[in-house]
Design a protein around this motif. Structure first.
Motif, PDB file in Angstrom:
ATOM      1  N   LEU A   9       0.823  -1.208   0.000  1.00 27.98           N
ATOM      2  CA  LEU A   9       0.000   0.000   0.000  1.00 27.98           C
ATOM      3  C   LEU A   9       0.859   1.260   0.000  1.00 27.98           C
ATOM      4  CD1 LEU A   9      -3.059  -0.724   2.310  1.00 27.98           C
ATOM      5  CD2 LEU A   9      -2.701  -1.187  -0.096  1.00 27.98           C
ATOM      6  N   GLY A  10       2.008   1.209   0.688  1.00 30.47           N
ATOM      7  CA  GLY A  10       2.894   2.375   0.739  1.00 30.47           C
ATOM      8  C   GLY A  10       3.359   2.766  -0.655  1.00 30.47           C
ATOM      9  N   ARG A  11       3.775   1.757  -1.439  1.00 27.92           N
ATOM     10  CA  ARG A  11       4.241   2.012  -2.800  1.00 27.92           C
ATOM     11  C   ARG A  11       3.122   2.626  -3.652  1.00 27.92           C
ATOM     12  NH1 ARG A  11       8.100   0.006  -6.306  1.00 27.92           N
ATOM     13  NH2 ARG A  11       9.090  -1.092  -4.597  1.00 27.92           N
ATOM     14  N   ASP A  12       1.910   2.087  -3.488  1.00 25.64           N
ATOM     15  CA  ASP A  12       0.783   2.583  -4.282  1.00 25.64           C
ATOM     16  C   ASP A  12       0.512   4.064  -4.034  1.00 25.64           C
ATOM     17  OD1 ASP A  12       0.535   0.118  -5.233  1.00 25.64           O
ATOM     18  OD2 ASP A  12      -1.356  -0.378  -4.253  1.00 25.64           O
ATOM     19  N   ILE A  13       0.444   4.433  -2.751  1.00 29.62           N
ATOM     20  CA  ILE A  13       0.144   5.836  -2.444  1.00 29.62           C
ATOM     21  C   ILE A  13       1.250   6.707  -3.006  1.00 29.62           C
ATOM     22  CG2 ILE A  13      -0.462   7.442  -0.605  1.00 29.62           C
ATOM     23  CD1 ILE A  13      -0.488   4.898   1.220  1.00 29.62           C
ATOM     24  N   TYR A  14       2.470   6.198  -2.874  1.00 27.76           N
ATOM     25  CA  TYR A  14       3.611   6.969  -3.356  1.00 27.76           C
ATOM     26  C   TYR A  14       3.499   7.217  -4.859  1.00 27.76           C
ATOM     27  CZ  TYR A  14       8.362   7.978  -4.766  1.00 27.76           C
ATOM     28  OH  TYR A  14       9.466   8.543  -5.329  1.00 27.76           O
ATOM     29  N   ILE A  15       3.123   6.186  -5.620  1.00 24.48           N
ATOM     30  CA  ILE A  15       3.019   6.345  -7.078  1.00 24.48           C
ATOM     31  C   ILE A  15       1.972   7.402  -7.425  1.00 24.48           C
ATOM     32  CG2 ILE A  15       2.306   5.166  -9.200  1.00 24.48           C
ATOM     33  CD1 ILE A  15       3.605   2.619  -8.038  1.00 24.48           C
ATOM     34  N   VAL A  16       0.831   7.329  -6.743  1.00 21.13           N
ATOM     35  CA  VAL A  16      -0.238   8.294  -7.032  1.00 21.13           C
ATOM     36  C   VAL A  16       0.213   9.716  -6.684  1.00 21.13           C
ATOM     37  CG1 VAL A  16      -2.577   8.995  -6.426  1.00 21.13           C
ATOM     38  CG2 VAL A  16      -2.041   6.586  -6.730  1.00 21.13           C
ATOM     39  N   MET A  17       0.818   9.862  -5.492  1.00 22.42           N
ATOM     40  CA  MET A  17       1.277  11.185  -5.055  1.00 22.42           C
ATOM     41  C   MET A  17       2.321  11.734  -6.024  1.00 22.42           C
ATOM     42  SD  MET A  17       0.275  12.379  -1.981  1.00 22.42           S
ATOM     43  CE  MET A  17      -0.814  11.806  -0.701  1.00 22.42           C
ATOM     44  N   ASN A  18       3.182  10.838  -6.488  1.00 22.47           N
ATOM     45  CA  ASN A  18       4.257  11.242  -7.371  1.00 22.47           C
ATOM     46  C   ASN A  18       3.701  11.830  -8.666  1.00 22.47           C
ATOM     47  OD1 ASN A  18       6.923  11.550  -7.701  1.00 22.47           O
ATOM     48  ND2 ASN A  18       7.410   9.395  -7.946  1.00 22.47           N
ATOM     49  N   ARG A  19       2.617  11.229  -9.181  1.00 16.24           N
ATOM     50  CA  ARG A  19       1.971  11.781 -10.368  1.00 16.24           C
ATOM     51  C   ARG A  19       1.399  13.152 -10.049  1.00 16.24           C
ATOM     52  NH1 ARG A  19       3.071  10.078 -15.175  1.00 16.24           N
ATOM     53  NH2 ARG A  19       1.338  11.443 -15.686  1.00 16.24           N
ATOM     54  N   ALA A  20       0.807  13.278  -8.878  1.00 13.52           N
ATOM     55  CA  ALA A  20       0.119  14.523  -8.544  1.00 13.52           C
ATOM     56  C   ALA A  20       1.092  15.691  -8.420  1.00 13.52           C
ATOM     57  CB  ALA A  20      -0.669  14.345  -7.252  1.00 13.52           C
ATOM     58  N   PHE A  21       2.294  15.431  -7.911  1.00 12.65           N
ATOM     59  CA  PHE A  21       3.216  16.535  -7.621  1.00 12.65           C
ATOM     60  C   PHE A  21       4.350  16.642  -8.636  1.00 12.65           C
ATOM     61  CE2 PHE A  21       1.416  15.763  -3.372  1.00 12.65           C
ATOM     62  CZ  PHE A  21       0.992  17.042  -3.089  1.00 12.65           C
ATOM     63  N   ARG A  22       4.244  15.977  -9.781  1.00  8.31           N
ATOM     64  CA  ARG A  22       5.397  15.908 -10.665  1.00  8.31           C
ATOM     65  C   ARG A  22       5.785  17.267 -11.223  1.00  8.31           C
ATOM     66  NH1 ARG A  22       4.099  12.120 -15.445  1.00  8.31           N
ATOM     67  NH2 ARG A  22       6.291  12.557 -15.759  1.00  8.31           N
ATOM     68  N   ALA A  23       4.830  18.178 -11.355  1.00 10.74           N
ATOM     69  CA  ALA A  23       5.138  19.463 -11.978  1.00 10.74           C
ATOM     70  C   ALA A  23       5.875  20.413 -11.033  1.00 10.74           C
ATOM     71  CB  ALA A  23       3.853  20.115 -12.464  1.00 10.74           C
ATOM     72  N   VAL A  24       5.853  20.119  -9.736  1.00 12.82           N
ATOM     73  CA  VAL A  24       6.454  21.027  -8.763  1.00 12.82           C
ATOM     74  C   VAL A  24       7.946  20.704  -8.607  1.00 12.82           C
ATOM     75  CG1 VAL A  24       6.199  21.942  -6.427  1.00 12.82           C
ATOM     76  CG2 VAL A  24       4.266  20.839  -7.562  1.00 12.82           C
ATOM     77  N   THR A  25       8.770  21.737  -8.404  1.00 14.51           N
ATOM     78  CA  THR A  25      10.176  21.490  -8.097  1.00 14.51           C
ATOM     79  C   THR A  25      10.246  20.749  -6.769  1.00 14.51           C
ATOM     80  OG1 THR A  25      10.555  23.676  -9.010  1.00 14.51           O
ATOM     81  CG2 THR A  25      12.439  22.561  -7.984  1.00 14.51           C
ATOM     82  N   GLY A  26      11.020  19.667  -6.747  1.00 17.69           N
ATOM     83  CA  GLY A  26      11.091  18.877  -5.517  1.00 17.69           C
ATOM     84  C   GLY A  26       9.878  17.973  -5.370  1.00 17.69           C
ATOM     85  N   GLY A  27       9.181  17.737  -6.483  1.00 17.19           N
ATOM     86  CA  GLY A  27       7.938  16.961  -6.443  1.00 17.19           C
ATOM     87  C   GLY A  27       8.060  15.591  -5.804  1.00 17.19           C
TER      88      GLY A  27
END
Lengths: 436, 206
Positions: free
Chosen positions: A81-99
């Motif tokens: 579950l940790g990996r899953d949330i991380y993948i979703v969050m990573n997509r959400a913040f990809r445009a930000v510096t330090g995403g």
């Protein structure tokens, strides 16, 4: 020697023994036993205290939260579950510096709501987030620092083993402690994210040079659904159940453990053997925590016997110390102990000394618990005994990253924790407002 | 010499492992019972009786059946930074310190065992399995009926009228556990207790 002197001496003796490497419950037990013996000049009374303490660790219903939430935490780690949330969050913040850093903090915060331990968070996210950040040119210190810093969220955002332990020492309800931990956990998460965003703007070189981002396809709605729903369901069952009064914390732990097991079985991420190992691990963790609690109860009755908390109270009163001075003293003491003791031991040693004082000062015992847990957790990030940093170092398996790098990387996060701690001390409503 | 000590040690390890296994099974039972209770209460409005007491019982079993294995596998909470440093820099002193600590732990657990065994004996004695009390009507129906009557006489845990159970099995488990822990600690004194430690290279040092 007067009882107070013996009591004060015993606190020092425990800290020294623990530092030498004596098992923490044994140090608490031996010193308390000998202190009572000296005070009453009679070993028989001390033996009677021992006899009572042996049962203390197991005769409280709410302690069942410890094995249950441990099972749940281990199972959700196994189910990915940790990996899953991380993948979703990573997509959400990809445009930000330090995403990726922000995604790590965010994922940790959500993951923390289904596990009770910083150690679990640290080992899961070291494996996922550090290699990813390194491959996109983030600096090694920032990469490990962000994982170390955000792993602390695991023990503040409920369910949390430390909140359970505090609720035992302070004799408050586990459910209340869990609810009080929610807002401070969110504040700390926001503070971490804000810091990464600000540094990304002002000094991007701190995050790394030429940091890139992944270029893969966006997630489909099904993938997002598949990766978020199990976690959200677990959070709803556990925190929702407690908040609405449907479930006691113990029942919430059992329901959460069962739900986590079902998720792990559906995903075929656990074998029978894995399940058995999970249960053994749970038993070991439970046995060591509850034995520690049993011996801490012996220590706390010894302190009461020596009337040390009352004396400390009177001592501070003669110096006319106000609220601010007492809290400064308290935080400094915890930071100092945090460098040599683990979080649970700090709580078990310090709280019995100070809790009477807080009650006479008219402060909320629940608020005091949140302050204590966060204060003691700062020690997870500071040398020489920053457990979270050790776990990251042990998990990472990269000779290029030294223990020193982990500590230096974690330092800004420890500092942010301290600022949040001061904020929480100044505004108790942030912790206890949710209870009304 | 070491071989002989290890040979004597291994049966105790086996006992600890068996206890550990039973304790592990109890964890599954605990999760199952709690869930049945939640569902029975939430959906059928029919809570199970005695869940509270069963939780306490299973906690006692989990903790004390697993404690010896925790001690055996060096999992008891300690902060060993200083100790490991000593074992690496000054092996002789480090080893002595480690053995000394295990000796203290062994003596302490022996003290708990000494204080606790009479608790179990009293609790078991309260059932009067062997010789029934002199008051009341004598029990008819042979050994089984005698034992049944004894079972109801025991010192109990729970709320009379709702759910009670004899408490002596828990006391036995605690007494057994602290004794075994003490023995394991004493073996560690003789065998030395080198825990593999993390060095800065991330490799396991011995």
């Amino acid at each position: 020697m007067t009882p107070v002197e013996i009591g004060a001496f015993s606190v020092v003796a425990i800290v020294v023994m623990v530092y030498m490497g004596v098992y923490i419950p044994i140090a608490l037990g031996v010193v308390s036993f000998v202190s009572i013996w000296i005070m009453r000049e009679n070993p028989i009374i001390a033996l009677n205290f021992l006899k009572v303490a042996a049962e203390k660790g197991v005769t409280s219903y709410s302690f069942a939260t410890i094995p249950l939430f441990t099972v749940m935490g281990l199972l959700v780690s196994k189910a990915g579950l940790g990996r899953d949330i991380y993948i979703v969050m990573n997509r959400a913040f990809r445009a930000v510096t330090g995403g990726i850093g922000i995604a790590t903090v965010g994922a940790n915060a959500v993951f923390a709501a289904v596990t009770g331990s910083s150690i679990a968070s640290a080992s899961v996210f070291t494996r996922i987030a550090v290699p990813e950040m390194r491959s996109f040119n983030y600096s090694k210190r920032f990469a490990v620092g962000v994982v170390a810093g955000s792993s602390v969220l695991g023990m503040i955002i409920p369910p949390s083993a430390m909140l359970i332990i505090y609720s035992f020492v302070a004799e408050v309800s586990v459910g209340d402690m869990f609810l009080a931990g929610i807002v401070p956990g969110i504040i700390l998460t926001i503070a971490y994210i804000a810091w990464i965003v600000i540094v990304g703007r002002l000094r991007p070189s701190y995050l790394g040079t030429d940091i890139g981002m992944a270029e893969d396809d966006p997630l489909s709605w099904f993938e997002i659904f598949d990766k978020t729903v199990p976690t959200l369901a677990l959070i709803t069952i556990v925190l929702g159940g407690i908040y609405n009064g449907w479930l006691t914390p113990v029942e919430a732990g059992a329901a959460g453990a069962m739900a986590a097991l079902i998720i792990a079985l559906i995903r075929r991420s656990i074998s029978w053997r894995g399940l058995w190992e999970t249960a053994i691990e749970t038993g070991h963790i439970t046995a060591s925590i509850l034995f520690l609690i049993a011996m801490a109860s012996l220590y706390s009755s010894m302190l009461g016997f020596a009337a040390l908390p009352n004396q400390l109270n009177a001592f501070l009163a003669t110096y006319n110390l106000g609220f601010v001075e007492v809290m400064v003293l308290y935080v400094v003491l915890m930071l100092f102990l945090g460098t040599i003791l683990d979080t649970a031991s700090i709580i078990l040693i310090v709280v019995p000394l100070f809790i009477t004082l807080m009650e006479t000062m008219g402060m909320s015992v629940i608020w005091f618990g949140i302050v204590t847990v966060i204060g003691a957790e700062i020690g997870l990030l500071t040398p020489p005994l920053g457990i979270s940093c050790f776990v990251i170092k042990a998990t990472i398996n990269d000779p290029d990253i030294k223990l020193k790098d982990v500590f230096i990387g974690a330092l800004p996060f420890a500092f942010i924790m301290l600022l949040v701690l001061i904020l929480l001390i100044a505004y108790p409503q942030l912790s206890i407002g949710i209870l009304n | 010499m070491m071989q002989t000590i290890r040979r004597f040690y291994s049966p105790f390890v086996s006992v600890a492992l068996v206890a550990n296994t039973i304790g592990t099974v109890v964890i599954f039972i605990l999760v199952a019972i709690m869930n049945v209770d939640v569902i029975a209460r939430g959906i059928f409005n029919a809570p199970l009786r005695g869940v509270f007491e069963l939780v306490i019982f299973s906690l006692a079993l989990i903790v004390f059946l697993q404690l010896p294995d925790v001690v055996h596998s060096n999992r008891l909470t300690r902060s060993d930074g200083f100790l490991v440093l000593m074992q690496n820099r000054f092996p002789a002193f480090g080893s002595l310190l480690g053995r000394g600590i295990d000796l203290i732990a062994g003596i302490f657990m022996a003290c708990i065992a000494y204080a606790y065994w009479p608790e179990f004996v009293d609790s078991y004695g309260s059932c009067r399995f062997i010789a029934g009390p002199e008051f009341g009507a004598p029990v008819e129906g042979g050994l089984l009926a005698e034992l049944k009557a004894g079972w109801t006489r025991c010192e109990y845990y729970g709320t009379p009228g709702i759910f009670t159970a004899p408490w002596f099995p828990v006391k036995f488990v605690i007494a057994f556990s602290v004794t075994l822990c003490s023995i394991i600690f004493f073996f560690k004194v003789f065998m030395g207790n080198h825990k593999p430690a993390l060095t800065d290279d991330g490799e396991k040092a011995t």
